[in-house]
Enzyme design. Structure first.
Site, PDB file in Angstrom:
ATOM      1  N   SER A  72      -5.251  -7.687   0.609  1.00  0.00           N
ATOM      2  CA  SER A  72      -3.848  -7.587   0.199  1.00  0.00           C
ATOM      3  C   SER A  72      -2.996  -8.429   1.140  1.00  0.00           C
ATOM      4  O   SER A  72      -3.144  -8.335   2.364  1.00  0.00           O
ATOM      5  CB  SER A  72      -3.386  -6.132   0.252  1.00  0.00           C
ATOM      6  OG  SER A  72      -1.981  -6.093   0.171  1.00  0.00           O
ATOM      7  N   THR A  95      -0.041  -6.312   3.821  1.00  0.00           N
ATOM      8  CA  THR A  95      -0.249  -5.499   5.021  1.00  0.00           C
ATOM      9  C   THR A  95      -0.570  -6.465   6.155  1.00  0.00           C
ATOM     10  O   THR A  95      -1.595  -7.163   6.091  1.00  0.00           O
ATOM     11  CB  THR A  95      -1.406  -4.491   4.801  1.00  0.00           C
ATOM     12  OG1 THR A  95      -1.018  -3.593   3.765  1.00  0.00           O
ATOM     13  CG2 THR A  95      -1.714  -3.699   6.060  1.00  0.00           C
ATOM     14  N   PHE A 118       0.815  -1.226   0.000  1.00  0.00           N
ATOM     15  CA  PHE A 118       0.000   0.000   0.000  1.00  0.00           C
ATOM     16  C   PHE A 118       0.843   1.268   0.000  1.00  0.00           C
ATOM     17  O   PHE A 118       0.734   2.121   0.886  1.00  0.00           O
ATOM     18  CB  PHE A 118      -0.940   0.044   1.220  1.00  0.00           C
ATOM     19  CG  PHE A 118      -2.107  -0.905   1.155  1.00  0.00           C
ATOM     20  CD1 PHE A 118      -2.479  -1.515  -0.026  1.00  0.00           C
ATOM     21  CD2 PHE A 118      -2.854  -1.174   2.293  1.00  0.00           C
ATOM     22  CE1 PHE A 118      -3.564  -2.391  -0.087  1.00  0.00           C
ATOM     23  CE2 PHE A 118      -3.946  -2.045   2.257  1.00  0.00           C
ATOM     24  CZ  PHE A 118      -4.289  -2.653   1.061  1.00  0.00           C
TER      25      PHE A 118
END
Ligand SMILES: Cc1cc2nc3c(=O)[nH]c(=O)nc-3n(C[C@H](O)[C@H](O)[C@H](O)COP(=O)(O)O)c2cc1C
Length: 445
Positions: free
Chosen positions: A277, A280, A194
């Site tokens: 994702s 993370t 991110f």
């Protein structure tokens, strides 16, 4: 001795040659450096037979080329432009993956990419969430993380573009290198984590584009013909999705997504909560039954508290991972149905390494795998989710699409819309009309 004599003869020969001008231009360069009054270099005069012939041929070619291009219709010319973009692919392939990606986004942001002028065939048009899509093929999140190139990317002919993931506070993401190509397998491994300019920078950018898109819509509606599929979202032609993420160090994930909703939902035709994702820490745990339920309720609440005009709030979707068990999928389906979620995106990248990539040493890099090797995994999950949600929730099929046939297979598996990233990164703009053409052909059969 013999060598010394012969080298002296050679030196004398060179000296005499230079002195007498035997090396043509070389003499002028060297003498020009010494004496400013040296005579100018010898040119082929235009009046010479050779010069006239050359100039005539060049002008003739220019006129003939120009005359031919002027007889070509806009659609053919547009097709040429898209095909011509393939020429730069080998150059991009030589660059580091992230540098190539930055260059591509900058080019799209500056309008240095072709613009699709050929209207989509009406067979591709569809309406979802009360919004008209001119075609069901979208660009997945992660390509334009900071909404820098929305207009350029929509202009390539995507039916919709999803920007993000956007985090509340700007963050760098993981150290580079963090994007790895597995060219032969048509795949990428990324562990970007991110990297985001944050919601304020993105809101500012989207705010400026919003005004521009409104103007574009006003001028295009006045000139559009009746049988043409009218496409567009709340802010203009083309549908814009905004994908929300959370900051790495944030303790309160729900608060992060709520901030994203407050700042960005006014610009979005749909919103995505990205809980899938792999880069993370802890993010994927939010896909659990209780966590997801609490999260979706809070985000829906935040969105519904805002003031909305006639068109109502943007639909809310959740993007899920392809590495979930049957029980996980059942939980997600149950939460989605109970909370009337507007849609699911299936799927994000996988942490698994299918057999087809294992022999490649790059497969050992940590991160999420995307592209062709993800196709079966994500399509099977899509099928299962379609059954579990009883076809009541629009699903976006994403993962490994590299052709019109693949896109069609996703639709057959239960998707209403499809998205791609990796194959677009490899093939560039020419892939989009290609996918749409094959897709409409297969669809028609
Ligand atoms: C370099 C890269 C960055 C990505 N970043 C994001 C992201 O920020 N948010 C997200 O939801 N998905 C992200 N994705 C996942 C894609 O949106 C997509 O779900 C995935 O790549 C599968 O589609 P594909 O096989 O067509 O690439 C990223 C993918 C790649 C390759």
């Amino acid at each position: 001795m013999a060598v010394r004599v012969s080298s002296k003869i050679w030196r004398d020969y060179l000296y005499n040659k230079v002195k007498s001008g035997g090396f043509g231009a070389t003499r002028h360069w060297s003498s020009a450096a010494q004496t400013p009054t040296a005579p100018p270099p010898k040119k082929i005069p235009h009046s010479s037979k050779k010069g006239r012939l050359f100039t005539g041929a060049a002008i003739g070619l220019l006129i003939a080329g120009g005359a031919y291009v002027s007889t070509v219709d806009e659609a053919t010319f547009c097709g040429w432009l898209f095909s011509a973009t393939k020429l730069v692919n080998p150059f991009f392939a030589l660059l580091d993956a992230e540098v190539a990606h930055r260059l591509a986004v900058s080019a799209a942001a500056r309008g240095l990419v072709p613009r699709e002028k050929r209207p989509d065939p009406s067979i591709l048009g569809l309406e979802v969430w009360g919004r008209k899509f001119s075609n069901p093929v979208g660009l997945a999140a992660g390509f334009d993380k900071n909404a820098e190139a929305v207009e350029g990317l929509l202009g390539l002919g995507f039916g919709f573009v999803e920007v993000g993931s956007v985090t509340p506070v700007p963050q760098e993401g993981n150290p580079k290198p963090r994007i790895f190509r597995l060219r032969h397998e048509g795949a990428i491994i990324n562990r970007c984590g991110f990297n985001s300019e944050g919601i304020f920078a993105v809101a500012k950018r989207l705010g400026i584009q919003h005004g521009k898109r409104k103007l574009a819509e006003t001028s295009s509606t006045s000139s559009s013909s009746k049988d043409e599929v009218k496409h567009g979202g709340k802010a203009g032609p083309g549908i814009l999705g905004v994908n929300l993420g959370k900051n790495k160090t944030s303790e309160d994930a729900a608060a992060d997504y709520v901030q994203g909703v407050h700042s960005l939902s006014q610009y979005a035709d749909y919103l995505v909560i990205n809980v899938s994702s792999p880069n993370t820490p802890g993010l994927r745990k939010l896909q659990g039954r209780k966590q997801l339920k609490d999260l979706v309720k809070k985000v829906q609440g935040a969105r519904d508290e805002m003031q909305w005009g006639e068109e109502g709030p943007p639909p809310l979707l959740v993007k899920i991972a392809p590495d979930l068990s049957k029980e996980d999928l059942e939980d997600i389906a149950a939460v989605s149905l109970a909370l009337r979620l507007d849609g699911l995106i299936i799927s994000n990248t996988t942490i698994s390494r299918p057999d087809s990539v294992r022999q490649n040493p790059v497969a050992e890099e940590s991160g999420g795998l995307s592209g062709k090797p993800l196709f079966n995994l994500s399509t099977n999950m899509l099928k299962e989710m379609y059954v579990l949600t009883r076809g009541r929730i629009p699903l976006i099929g994403c993962g490994g699409i590299s052709s019109g046939e693949d896109a069609y297979k996703k639709i057959r598996a239960g998707a209403t819309l499809v998205q791609l990233y990796t194959q677009f990164a490899y093939e560039g703009p020419a892939l989009i009309p290609q996918i749409k053409m094959t897709f409409s052909f297969v669809h028609y059969l």
